[in-house]
Design a protein around this motif. Structure first.
Motif, mmCIF file in Angstrom:
data_model
loop_
_atom_site.group_PDB
_atom_site.id
_atom_site.type_symbol
_atom_site.label_atom_id
_atom_site.label_comp_id
_atom_site.label_asym_id
_atom_site.label_seq_id
_atom_site.Cartn_x
_atom_site.Cartn_y
_atom_site.Cartn_z
ATOM 1 N N LYS A 73 0.872 -1.383 -0.041
ATOM 2 C CA LYS A 73 -0.077 -0.123 -0.097
ATOM 3 C C LYS A 73 0.795 1.337 -0.040
ATOM 4 O O LYS A 73 0.640 2.145 -0.659
ATOM 5 C CB LYS A 73 -1.060 0.120 1.094
ATOM 6 N N ARG A 75 4.057 1.578 -1.181
ATOM 7 C CA ARG A 75 4.641 1.806 -2.350
ATOM 8 C C ARG A 75 3.866 1.927 -3.372
ATOM 9 O O ARG A 75 4.359 2.827 -4.300
ATOM 10 C CB ARG A 75 5.412 0.199 -2.773
ATOM 11 N N LYS A 76 2.398 1.766 -3.426
ATOM 12 C CA LYS A 76 1.592 2.367 -4.581
ATOM 13 C C LYS A 76 1.359 3.492 -4.229
ATOM 14 O O LYS A 76 1.112 4.558 -5.158
ATOM 15 C CB LYS A 76 0.405 1.584 -4.354
ATOM 16 N N GLN A 77 1.375 4.331 -3.059
ATOM 17 C CA GLN A 77 1.060 5.613 -2.595
ATOM 18 C C GLN A 77 2.156 6.270 -3.114
ATOM 19 O O GLN A 77 2.213 7.499 -3.786
ATOM 20 C CB GLN A 77 0.972 5.804 -1.364
ATOM 21 N N LYS A 79 3.992 5.573 -5.675
ATOM 22 C CA LYS A 79 4.100 5.323 -7.055
ATOM 23 C C LYS A 79 5.396 4.833 -7.673
ATOM 24 O O LYS A 79 6.172 5.233 -8.450
ATOM 25 C CB LYS A 79 3.782 6.973 -7.865
ATOM 26 N N SER A 83 4.138 -0.355 -9.867
ATOM 27 C CA SER A 83 2.564 0.039 -9.559
ATOM 28 C C SER A 83 1.842 0.636 -10.475
ATOM 29 O O SER A 83 0.675 0.710 -10.701
ATOM 30 C CB SER A 83 2.730 1.054 -8.308
ATOM 31 N N ASP A 87 -0.837 -4.815 -11.698
ATOM 32 C CA ASP A 87 -1.859 -4.947 -10.931
ATOM 33 C C ASP A 87 -1.577 -6.206 -9.747
ATOM 34 O O ASP A 87 -1.539 -7.364 -10.297
ATOM 35 C CB ASP A 87 -3.249 -5.353 -11.584
#
Length: 645
Positions: A73, A75-77, A79, A83, A87
């Motif tokens: 989560k 690392r997705k924030q 970017k 990511s 998916d």
């Protein structure tokens, strides 16, 4: 739209190794968050899948799932590069104990729509997954039963990844690359021969043998793979699956193939501390390009590169009198003191290294403090640890938040949560705790556990002369019984520590038995040998009490194997050998036999027969005082029983 969805390449990443090879470092963190060359393993996996053409990834977590979720989560924030195109979905389960359990849950959930890529979180690779999966699909058109294509890298026989790991002996049809024989073996075995089934030769015009393959833990799978695991509950590991398919090919209507990656492609798996070090070396030398020490970073080119493969962050602070020699990585905000020498080592972020220190062949994680006048060689020191001044450490594994007191000298020590106050737990080379890195040492008798003493300038996995060395004569071939014994020790030790059901352990033992073609009487013998060779016995303060607890816990296992007169004799012979070979049982044979007798594992008639056999063979155990006393007690008890009747 449905057609596009079906063409999306899916990958399943098993996030657990199901062993204790990285204990105690991974007691409190998932293996996926273990850094190698300063980057968590999960970053290498996701980056390689992203660049390799994969679109959907399922991360299957059996332990520490919330920590992985939190990390992904975050690392997705931020970017992260992977990511943007990948998916990533996370599946957690508290009930899965093996890879076989994982595959059965995946099959029940029906999350995989067709062909997919199966790999472990310990896989480091730069292969083109899309191209490899396409090759597997073409193969399946020729052979409808093709279940899996295994991916290997052919290397020089002398490569450290071969020397420091369990290797594969593979026989295959030279034309189709269909696998005919697949066996594990230790590369340092002294055997010079092996047995090739006659059917392999008679049914195939040309058979190719490989003994120098690196297993990157990558498999290209057909849709039939998850159901095959569901239909065969004895498939607990990937090796079980491979062996089961090979010996039941006609029944299961399935077959296996292999492919070798070529050129500048790299594939290897971090399986123990020595392979960890070797792969770290390969990453630093750009053998895994485009994966690098900056994998997962939002901004690239944040390292200052200098000669002799020294990479350091721009904001680290090095004393003018400090020396960085050969193959060094230094993280951000790290401070190096006066006259300190660092060689062949990785230093993490926010570390403080004092003056007049020597650090060689080490992996120092983040926020570590090493004070003045310390010598540290071939060690792994985890986050937030402190090494006080004037310490000498060699071959030490220190878990996070460890503290080594001033003037300490430690060699071959493992410092975990229970040892932080005293730092007095030392594991000798001969003390097996079920981990590969402690049992694969091939050096002198005084070699310590942990990393290689010399972090050598070895060739890469795809060195141009690897094909020449790979055909060296006299290549060592496996001693299956020794490998089987070690696997039984590993299974029982893990089962005892994690309180697994004995039914699962019996399945594991049986699958290993079939994998190495072990006879039943040998299984009886080695199960007892394994129980009396478990790692917790080695440093136990009360060996007999521990043996009693072990026998009590594994009573169902004993009942499964030791139930006939011949099996009881196998059991007694195993006890005899264990008492002669295991130092921790010296002088305790009588008490050990008494424990087995009290639990009704062995009977009086068998004991007397065994005593006669030992006397005829002039076994040294016959004269051991404790055993003499036991048989005197047994005779007296028998006489008293007859009198009472």
């Amino acid at each position: 739209m449905e057609s596009d969805k079906e063409n999306i390449i899916q990958a399943l990443v098993v996030m657990d190794l199901f062993n204790n090879n990285f204990s105690p470092i991974c007691h409190n963190k998932p293996i996926g968050l273990l850094p190698i060359a300063g980057v968590p393993l999960i970053e290498y996996v996701l980056d390689s899948l992203n660049t390799g053409g994969v679109a959907e990834v399922y991360l299957f977590c059996c332990y520490d799932g919330p920590k992985i979720k939190e990390y992904i989560k975050k690392r997705k924030q931020e970017k992260a590069t992977w990511s943007l195109m990948l998916d990533v979905q996370i599946i957690t389960s508290d009930t899965c104990q093996t890879m076989g359990d994982v595959m059965r849950e995946v099959d029940a959930a029906a999350i995989l729509r067709g062909y997919f890529i199966l790999l472990g979180v310990n896989t480091i690779t730069n292969v083109n997954f899309a191209s490899l999966l396409e090759q597997h699909k073409l193969l399946c058109k020729k052979d409808k039963g093709a279940a899996m294509t295994l991916v290997y890298k052919e290397v020089s026989w002398k490569h450290p990844l071969i020397k420091n790991d369990t290797s594969i002996l593979l026989a295959a049809n030279s034309t189709t690359k269909k696998i005919l024989l697949h066996k594990k073996y230790k590369s340092n075995s002294n055997d010079a021969t092996f047995t090739l089934p006659l059917d392999c030769v008679l049914q195939h015009s040309e058979v190719k043998l490989h003994h120098n393959l690196i297993d990157g833990n990558i498999a290209l799978c057909s849709p039939s793979v998850p159901p095959l695991f569901s239909d065969n509950f004895d498939f607990q590991t990937r090796h079980d699956f491979i062996h089961g398919i090979l010996i039941n090919e006609d029944i299961l209507a399935s077959s296996l193939y292999y492919t070798l990656i070529k050129g500048n492609q790299y594939a290897a798996a971090v399986t123990n501390w020595k392979t960890y070090q070797t792969i770290c070396w390969d990453i630093l030398h750009n053998w895994v390009h485009p994966l690098s020490i900056e994998t997962g970073m939002l901004q690239r080119n944040t390292f200052l590169l200098s000669e002799n493969s020294v990479a350091r962050k721009f904001d680290c602070k090095l004393s003018r009198s400090s020396v960085m020699e050969n193959n060094v990585i230094i993280g951000t905000n790290t401070v190096i003191g006066d006259s300190t020498i660092i060689e062949q080592s990785v230093i993490g972020n926010n570390c403080v290294i004092g003056s007049n220190c020597t650090i060689k062949g080490c992996h120092i994680m983040n926020n570590v403090i090493i004070k003045d006048n310390c010598t540290i060689k071939n060690c792994f020191i985890d986050n937030n640890s402190i090494v006080e001044e004037n310490c000498n450490l060699e071959g030490v594994l220190a878990a996070s938040d460890s503290r080594v007191t001033s003037q300490s000298t430690l060699k071959g020590a493992v410092l975990d949560e229970a040892d932080k106050a005293t730092n007095d737990k030392t594991l000798l080379k001969s003390a097996s705790d079920g981990t590969d890195w402690e049992n694969e040492s091939s050096g002198d008798d005084d070699e310590f556990i942990g990393f290689e003493k010399v972090w050598s300038d070895s060739e890469s996995c795809y060195s141009s002369d690897s094909s020449v060395d790979s055909s060296m004569p006299g290549s060592p071939i496996p001693d299956d019984t020794n490998i089987f014994l070690q696997e039984v020790i590993d299974s029982l030790a893990r089962g005892y520590e994690e309180k697994l059901k004995c039914d699962y352990l019996i399945l594991e033992i049986n699958s290993s038995r079939y994998a190495y073609n072990i006879q039943l009487h040998e299984v009886n013998f080695f199960v007892i040998r394994a129980m009396l060779s478990m790692p917790m016995l080695i440093n136990s303060k009360s060996v007999l009490s521990t043996v009693k607890d072990i026998l009590k816990y594994f009573r169902p296992v004993l009942a499964n194997y030791i139930k006939t007169k011949p099996s009881i004799m196998d059991c007694l012979k195993a006890i005899e050998e264990s008492c002669l070979k295991n130092e921790w049982l010296n002088g305790k044979s009588g008490q050990v036999i008494h424990l087995f007798y009290e639990m009704d594992v062995v009977d009086e008639d068998s004991l007397l027969e065994w005593q006669n056999d030992m006397q005829e063979d002039e076994s040294p155990l016959c004269k051991e005082a404790s055993l003499v006393k036991f048989f005197e007690w047994l005779q007296q008890a028998s006489e008293e029983s007859e009198e009472s009747d």
